[in-house]
Scaffold this active site. Structure first.
Site, PDB file in Angstrom:
ATOM      1  N   ASP A   1     110.616 114.443  94.992  1.00  0.00           N
ATOM      2  CA  ASP A   1     109.354 115.084  94.650  1.00  0.00           C
ATOM      3  C   ASP A   1     108.683 115.599  96.093  1.00  0.00           C
ATOM      4  OD1 ASP A   1     106.748 115.901  94.436  1.00  0.00           O
ATOM      5  OD2 ASP A   1     105.984 114.016  93.291  1.00  0.00           O
TER       6      ASP A   1
ATOM      7  N   HIS B   1      90.939 110.041  97.629  1.00  0.00           N
ATOM      8  CA  HIS B   1      91.048 111.096  96.420  1.00  0.00           C
ATOM      9  C   HIS B   1      90.989 110.430  95.193  1.00  0.00           C
ATOM     10  CE1 HIS B   1      91.924 114.808  98.414  1.00  0.00           C
ATOM     11  NE2 HIS B   1      92.844 114.103  99.026  1.00  0.00           N
TER      12      HIS B   1
ATOM     13  N   ASP C   1      95.521 114.119 108.772  1.00  0.00           N
ATOM     14  CA  ASP C   1      95.798 115.542 108.501  1.00  0.00           C
ATOM     15  C   ASP C   1      94.959 116.639 108.950  1.00  0.00           C
ATOM     16  OD1 ASP C   1      93.903 114.350 106.779  1.00  0.00           O
ATOM     17  OD2 ASP C   1      95.188 115.007 104.944  1.00  0.00           O
TER      18      ASP C   1
ATOM     19  N   TYR D   1     100.072 112.996 108.287  1.00  0.00           N
ATOM     20  CA  TYR D   1     101.498 113.094 107.898  1.00  0.00           C
ATOM     21  C   TYR D   1     102.739 113.708 109.114  1.00  0.00           C
ATOM     22  CZ  TYR D   1      98.843 112.563 103.881  1.00  0.00           C
ATOM     23  OH  TYR D   1      97.799 112.002 103.012  1.00  0.00           O
TER      24      TYR D   1
HETATM   25  N1  Q9C Z   1     100.369 121.886  99.414  1.00  0.00           N
HETATM   26  C1  Q9C Z   1      95.832 112.631 101.216  1.00  0.00           C
HETATM   27  O1  Q9C Z   1      95.694 113.096 102.221  1.00  0.00           O
HETATM   28  N2  Q9C Z   1      99.039 117.886  98.232  1.00  0.00           N
HETATM   29  N3  Q9C Z   1      96.334 113.175 100.087  1.00  0.00           N
HETATM   30  C2  Q9C Z   1      99.017 119.116  97.479  1.00  0.00           C
HETATM   31  C3  Q9C Z   1      99.269 120.977  98.776  1.00  0.00           C
HETATM   32  C4  Q9C Z   1      98.573 116.803  97.808  1.00  0.00           C
HETATM   33  C5  Q9C Z   1      96.866 114.326 100.161  1.00  0.00           C
HETATM   34  C6  Q9C Z   1      99.838 120.292  97.834  1.00  0.00           C
HETATM   35  C7  Q9C Z   1      98.366 116.061  99.088  1.00  0.00           C
HETATM   36  C8  Q9C Z   1      97.420 114.773  98.662  1.00  0.00           C
HETATM   37  C9  Q9C Z   1      95.184 111.173 101.277  1.00  0.00           C
END
Ligand code: Q9C
Length: 644
Positions: A20, A135, A274, A314
């Site tokens: 994924d 989130h 991030d 990340y």
């Molecule tokens: N390109 C946290 O940082 N990604 N969650 C969506 C966007 C979801 C992030 C795709 C990222 C969740 C805790």
């Protein structure tokens, strides 16, 4: 006492078991990389290490529904196919058989951190956790998040410790995608907005709602409703590539004015890295040092009771460095200088070039940090005294030493020569110590210093200190003089010194390097001066040394003087020399010595708004100066469109 570091190795167990691409970045290495770097830097052993415990189901119930908790508990027994199927019901989520255990540890770590700080076992701390939390919603996982760690911490602080203006500010250092997924608890989904007693601040990558999770309520005009009006503060970044100057400007011109007015008892930080350079989700450009500065600024609130809980982040290198910077600041170390010139981004195209050039939504719209700052200030102005009447500007390693060591007598005499006041006795002895302190601070042998000076010798000692600093190699020297002190008349106006004087007169910019500000009586006026003028100039100037001088009739209350000195540690890597008039307040030197040592300053007490006249005068001054000092700017160029 000190900095608590919460962690548990079990939190590395959960991982993605199928393909994924959306979830692949949330890996166990995020935690191990951060911890490994903390160890390598010798930071881990300077912290109070606490093993995380699991949150109980009752504790999870502070925020989540029993059915949802039971559902997550049930994932422990599911096979990979069933896990995958369940995961697909949520947006950007994966479950693993160990997810429930990890998520309970993550929540437990946040609760334990609050306990450690509110019981006084630690001053502040960081919980290194995964899965992240902000989130997640009352009955739903979202964006890698299972339980809302920071929301649980806020509820726990309120409930178990009865905080009033309580839990806090929750500043998420993360534009990442976040929007406001965690809104259900702290943010704008909660009916009336943030919980009563909570000021919620969020900055996030938004791109005019073209970035995940695409929520209208993440925009600047979502300010909370009913009792919560003004307690939800959203700062949407509408362009990627925001950097150090942009984050710092957001703190100085939005978060900190509101936070000081709110005067929290605790600060909870949803620390999403991030928002740091290199991150694939955030695509921002803030360098790791920036997090040391942001953390240091937050430590001036709530008696320094700051609890940071890891969220996103990340890019392993950037994450590990940023975590180290945060911990260093929590430990009280001076923040390293911010690289580059500090100018907040103003127009589309000033950021987002180069390595991020691939992502450019809506090239016809103006986007910039200043427009975001302007729109959130405008949206919040009705709710916060510290933002009112400001239209005028909108249009336009070391420790402290009590020095015993001194320069040789003949040397002190030579430097004292032009000044009768320094000719002999105690004044000359003190001068010898000050000269030595200036040298040691500039050489990095001593972090900062404080000296009490006999009143008649203060002005002359200051004059000699400035000269000595420049002579000893300071490229730029900032002097913040409070009280009736004149700028040394034959000091060259060549940009090597910046002279800021708080005194009982008109606001005036005699040159871009010689600024006079009236002494504000109200706490609101004081905060506007410090956050809205002194710090932006100081960060823009990037001095090697800051001299803070409290002179005749300086009129600052002790907590104000302490806050001023605390905040001035930021721009010069902690190199602050405080010169304090010996009389009539001997206890002040002690308070300043403690904050220079990294102790949190005392609260300013109840907020009182500045007079409109004062705000206007300050606004006018800022307007004059902002052409040169870009960190003062809080708005885009005249004629730029601000979208709402
Ligand atoms: N390109 C946290 O940082 N990604 N969650 C969506 C966007 C979801 C992030 C795709 C990222 C969740 C805790």
């Amino acid at each position: 006492m000190g900095t608590a570091l919460l962690y548990h190795e079990d939190m590395t167990a959960a991982r993605l078991l199928w393909d994924d691409p959306q979830c692949a970045i949330e890996t166990p290495e995020r935690l191990t990389a951060a911890l490994e770097r903390l160890r390598r830097r010798g930071l881990e052993r300077r912290c109070l290490r606490l093993a995380a415990r699991e949150a109980s189901e009752a504790e999870l119930g502070l925020v989540h529904s029993p059915e949802y908790v039971a559902l997550v508990r049930g994932t422990e027994a599911l096979d990979v196919e069933a896990l995958r199927e369940l995961s697909a019901q949520y947006d950007a989520v994966y479950f693993h058989p160990s997810t429930y255990h990890c998520a309970r540890l993550a929540a437990g770590a946040a609760l334990q951190l609050v306990d450690a700080v509110l019981t006084g076992a630690a001053h502040n701390g960081l919980a290194l956790v995964r899965p992240p939390g902000h989130h997640s919603q009352r009955a739903a996982a979202n964006g890698f998040c299972v339980f809302n760690n920071v929301a649980l911490a806020a509820k726990h602080a309120k409930q178990s410790y009865g905080l009033h203006r309580a839990p806090s500010i929750s500043s998420r250092m993360t534009p990442g995608e976040l929007g406001v997924g965690h809104g259900p608890f702290l943010g704008p989904h909660s009916g009336s907005g943030a919980w009563p007693g909570v000021l919620y601040f969020s900055w996030h990558r938004y791109e005019y709602r073209h970035f995940w999770p695409f929520l209208r309520e993440s925009d600047a005009d979502a300010v909370g409703r009913g009792r919560g009006l003004g307690f939800t503060v959203n700062l949407p970044w509408n362009q990627v590539g925001m950097g150090n100057a942009d984050y710092l400007a957001a703190f100085l011109h939005v978060l900190l004015p509101l936070a000081f007015e709110f005067d929290p008892e605790l600060v909870l930080v949803s620390a999403g890295f991030d928002s740091a350079i290199g991150d694939p989700e955030g695509q921002m450009q803030a360098t790791p040092e920036c997090f040391a500065h942001l953390t240091q600024l937050l430590l001036a609130l709530a008696g320094g009771r700051v609890c940071a809980v890891l969220e996103g982040g990340y890019h392993l290198e950037s994450l590990a460095e940023s975590v180290c910077m945060t911990v260093q600041a929590l430990l009280g170390d001076p923040a390293p200088p911010l690289p580059g010139t500090l100018v907040p981004c103003r127009r589309y195209g000033e950021r987002g070039e180069g390595r991020w050039a691939g992502r450019r939504p809506h090239p016809t719209l103006p986007r910039s940090a200043l427009e975001s700052i302007q729109s959130v200030r405008a949206a919040q102005a009705p709710h916060w005294a510290s933002l009112q009447h400001q239209e005028a500007t909108l249009c336009l390693p070391p420790g402290v030493v009590r020095q015993e060591e001194a320069a040789p007598q003949e040397e002190a005499e030579a430097w004292a020569r032009p000044h009768g006041a320094l000719a002999q006795g105690e004044a000359l002895t003190v001068l010898g110590k000050v000269l030595c302190l200036v040298d040691r601070i500039l050489d990095g042998q001593v972090g900062s210093g404080i000296t009490a000076i006999p009143a008649p010798a203060l002005a002359a000692t200051l004059d000699v200190s400035i000269r000595r600093g420049l002579f000893h190699g300071a490229q730029r020297l900032l002097c913040v003089a409070v009280g009736q002190l004149d700028r040394p008349p034959d000091l060259a106006d060549d940009g090597r010194t910046l002279w800021l004087n708080f005194r009982d007169e008109q606001a005036a910019a005699l040159s871009v390097f010689h600024v006079s500000v009236p002494l504000p009586g109200a706490t609101g006026g004081f905060l506007s001066c410090v956050l809205g003028l002194v710090l932006p100039l100081a960060y823009g100037f990037q001095p090697d040394l800051v001299l803070v001088v409290l002179g005749p009739a300086h009129g600052l209350q002790d907590p104000q003087a302490a806050l001023l000195v605390t905040l001035l540690r930021g721009p010069a890597g902690g190199r602050v020399l405080a010169l304090v008039e010996e009389e009539p307040k001997p206890q002040l030197a002690g308070i300043l010595a403690r904050v220079l040592h990294g102790e949190a300053p005392p609260s300013l007490g109840p907020f009182s708004a500045a007079s409109p006249e004062f705000t206007q005068a300050l606004g006018h001054l800022r307007g004059q100066l902002e052409v040169h000092w870009k960190m003062l700017q809080v708005a885009g160029e005249a004629g730029d469109t601000v979208l709402s």
